[in-house]
Design an enzyme around this catalytic site. Structure first.
Site, PDB file in Angstrom:
ATOM      1  N   ARG A 164       0.824  -1.228   0.000  1.00 52.52           N
ATOM      2  CA  ARG A 164       0.000   0.000   0.000  1.00 52.52           C
ATOM      3  C   ARG A 164       0.854   1.272   0.000  1.00 52.52           C
ATOM      4  NH1 ARG A 164      -2.883  -3.622  -0.851  1.00 52.52           N
ATOM      5  NH2 ARG A 164      -4.955  -4.043   0.032  1.00 52.52           N
ATOM      6  N   SER A 238     -10.696   0.236   3.193  1.00 51.62           N
ATOM      7  CA  SER A 238      -9.920  -0.019   4.417  1.00 51.62           C
ATOM      8  C   SER A 238      -9.310   1.284   4.921  1.00 51.62           C
ATOM      9  CB  SER A 238      -8.783  -0.996   4.138  1.00 51.62           C
ATOM     10  OG  SER A 238      -9.314  -2.180   3.632  1.00 51.62           O
ATOM     11  N   GLU A 334      -4.278   4.137   6.165  1.00 50.78           N
ATOM     12  CA  GLU A 334      -4.054   3.956   4.716  1.00 50.78           C
ATOM     13  C   GLU A 334      -4.596   5.145   3.910  1.00 50.78           C
ATOM     14  OE1 GLU A 334      -5.247   0.066   3.102  1.00 50.78           O
ATOM     15  OE2 GLU A 334      -6.020   1.121   1.352  1.00 50.78           O
TER      16      GLU A 334
END
Ligand SMILES: Cc1cc2nc3c(=O)[nH]c(=O)nc-3n(C[C@H](O)[C@H](O)[C@H](O)COP(=O)(O)OP(=O)(O)OC[C@H]3O[C@@H](n4cnc5c(N)ncnc54)[C@H](O)[C@@H]3O)c2cc1C
Length: 338
Positions: A164, A238, A334
Site C-alpha cells: 500500500r 480499508s 491507509e
C-alpha cells in the site's frame, strides 16, 4: 477549462464529506494541465491532485487549487503472442479499465476488479487485493513534475513499491502528477486464485475452467457482499493498513490471545489483520451520531450522512490509541487525510 471558486466537494470524495475547495478545475489533457500550473493567478496556491476521491478523507475546506485529472485514452504499446503492453490515461476509471482488459483477453488485473478510483492513482499506494498488487504487472508511468512542468518517466525500480505504498505516497508526495500508467498483461494467463474466498466463490458458481472473466465475476461478488458501496454509504475502503510484528512480539500476543489471526510475510515478520485487532476491542459496528465503524467490516469507517472528516479522523486516532495500549501495535492509516 473552467476554474470554479468555492466548489463543493461532496460528489468528489467517496466519504461524501461536505467541504469546499477555494479553486477547483478539471483537466482533460496535458496542455490544460500545464496551462493551469503556469497560470500566475494560481501559482502561489496550495495544490492537490484528485482522481476518484476514493482514498481521501477531507477534514476541512481546501484552501487552494484542486486539480481533478480526467486524462483519458487506452493504447496498446506493443504485443506478441504471449504479452501485451498497454498504456492508460490517468483519468481512466480503474474498474472500467480492468473490464476492458478482460474483454480483450488480457489477463493480470482480474483480481483487482471493482477497486474504486482511477488508473492514475493505482501506483500511488500500489493498489492490491486478493493476492495481486499493481506492481506485479507494472512497467512504467509518465508523470509531470509540478515544479518544472516537465514529463518524467518512472520505471518499476524508481517507484519504490511497497505494501500500500510507493515513492509517490511518501518522498515524492504532491511533487508529481501521474498522467499515464503502462502495464504488461498476459495473453496466456497464469491465474491467481490462492485466496480461499475466490476458490470457494468459483466453486459455488460452478466454474471448473478458469478465465479472467470468471475470476473477475467472483471478485466482484465477494467485494459486493463484503464492502459497503460508497454510492450508498460514504467510506474510503480499508481505513488502516494491516500491521506487521516481529516473531517475538507475535509469540507474546499469541500467548495472551490464542485466537489471534496471522499471516506469514516475505520477511520474518508476521502480518496481523487490522480488522481482527479492531474487532477484538469491540469497535466493530460502534456508531457515534452520523459516523462509525462499519457493522460488518471493522476496517472500514463510514459516514452515515453529514458527518465531518475531523470526527472520523478523531475516531481513527482513538482506535489507533486503543490498539497500541492493548497490543503495543502501531496501526497506520491507509487513507490520505487532507
Ligand atoms: C469501497 C472501497 C474499496 C477499496 N478497496 C481497495 C482495495 O481493495 N485495494 C486498494 O489498494 N485500495 C482500495 N480502496 C482505496 C482506493 O480505491 C484506491 O486507493 C484508489 O487507487 C484511489 O484512487 P482515486 O483515483 O480515487 O484516488 P484519490 O482518492 O483521488 O487520490 C488518492 C491519493 O492519490 C493522489 N493522486 C490521485 N491521482 C493522482 C495522479 N494522477 N497523480 C498524482 N497523484 C494522484 C491524491 O492526491 C491522493 O493523495 C478502496 C476504496 C473504497 C472506497
Amino acid at each position: 477549462m473552467e476554474v470554479k471558486e468555492n466548489h463543493l466537494l461532496k460528489e468528489y470524495n467517496t466519504f461524501k464529506i461536505e467541504v469546499k475547495a477555494k479553486y477547483f478545475v478539471e483537466v482533460n489533457d496535458i496542455d490544460e494541465l500545464k496551462n493551469i500550473l503556469l497560470d500566475k493567478k494560481y501559482s502561489s496556491q496550495k495544490k492537490m491532485i484528485l482522481g476518484g476521491g476514493s482514498n481521501i478523507l477531507f477534514t476541512q475546506d481546501f484552501d487552494g487549487l484542486i486539480i481533478k485529472i480526467n486524462l483519458l485514452g487506452i493504447n496498446i504499446f506493443s504485443q506478441d503472442e504471449h504479452n501485451v503492453t498497454i498504456k492508460a490515461g490517468a483519468g481512466e476509471n480503474w474498474h472500467d479499465f480492468v473490464l476492458y482488459c478482460i474483454y480483450n483477453n488480457f489477463s493480470g488485473l482480474e483480481n483487482l476488479s471493482l477497486i474504486p478510483g482511477t488508473v492514475g492513482a493505482s501506483p500511488i499506494q500500489n493498489i492490491g487485493a486478493y493476492g495481486v498488487e499493481i506492481k506485479d504487472v507494472f512497467v512504467q508511468l509518465e508523470a509531470l513534475d509540478i515544479s518544472t512542468g516537465n514529463i518524467r518517466i518512472f520505471d518499476y525500480g524508481e517507484c519504490d513499491f511497497s505494501y500500500r505504498g510507493s515513492i509517490f505516497k511518501y518522498e515524492l508526495k504532491n511533487k508529481y502528477i501521474i498522467v499515464s500508467v503502462t502495464y504488461k498483461l498476459k495473453k496466456n494467463p497464469v491465474f491467481n486464485v490462492s485466496y480461499g474466498a475466490i476458490r470457494d466463490t468459483l466453486d459455488s458458481m460452478g466454474i471448473t475452467e478458469l478465465s479472467a472473466k470468471y475470476i473477475s465475476d467472483a471478485v466482484i461478488s465477494i467485494r459486493s457482499s463484503k464492502l459497503p458501496d460508497p454510492k450508498i454509504l460514504g467510506n474510503a475502503g480499508s481505513f488502516f493498513k494491516n500491521p506487521e510484528v516481529s516473531q517475538e512480539h507475535f509469540i507474546r500476543l499469541k500467548a495472551q490471545y490464542p485466537n489471534i489471526v496471522s499471516y506469514k510475510t516475505n520477511t520474518s515478520n508476521i502480518k496481523i489483520p487490522a480488522g481482527w485487532l479492531i474487532e477484538a476491542l469491540g469497535w466493530k459496528g460502534k456508531t457515534f451520531d452520523n459516523y462509525g465503524v462499519h457493522q460488518y467490516q471493522a476496517l472500514v469507517i463510514v459516514n452515515y450522512g453529514g458527518s465531518n472528516g475531523s470526527d472520523i479522523k478523531n475516531l481513527a486516532n482513538d482506535i489507533i490509541k486503543s490498539i497500541f495500549d492493548k497490543f503495543e501495535i502501531n496501526l497506520e492509516i491507509e487513507v490520505n487525510i487532507i
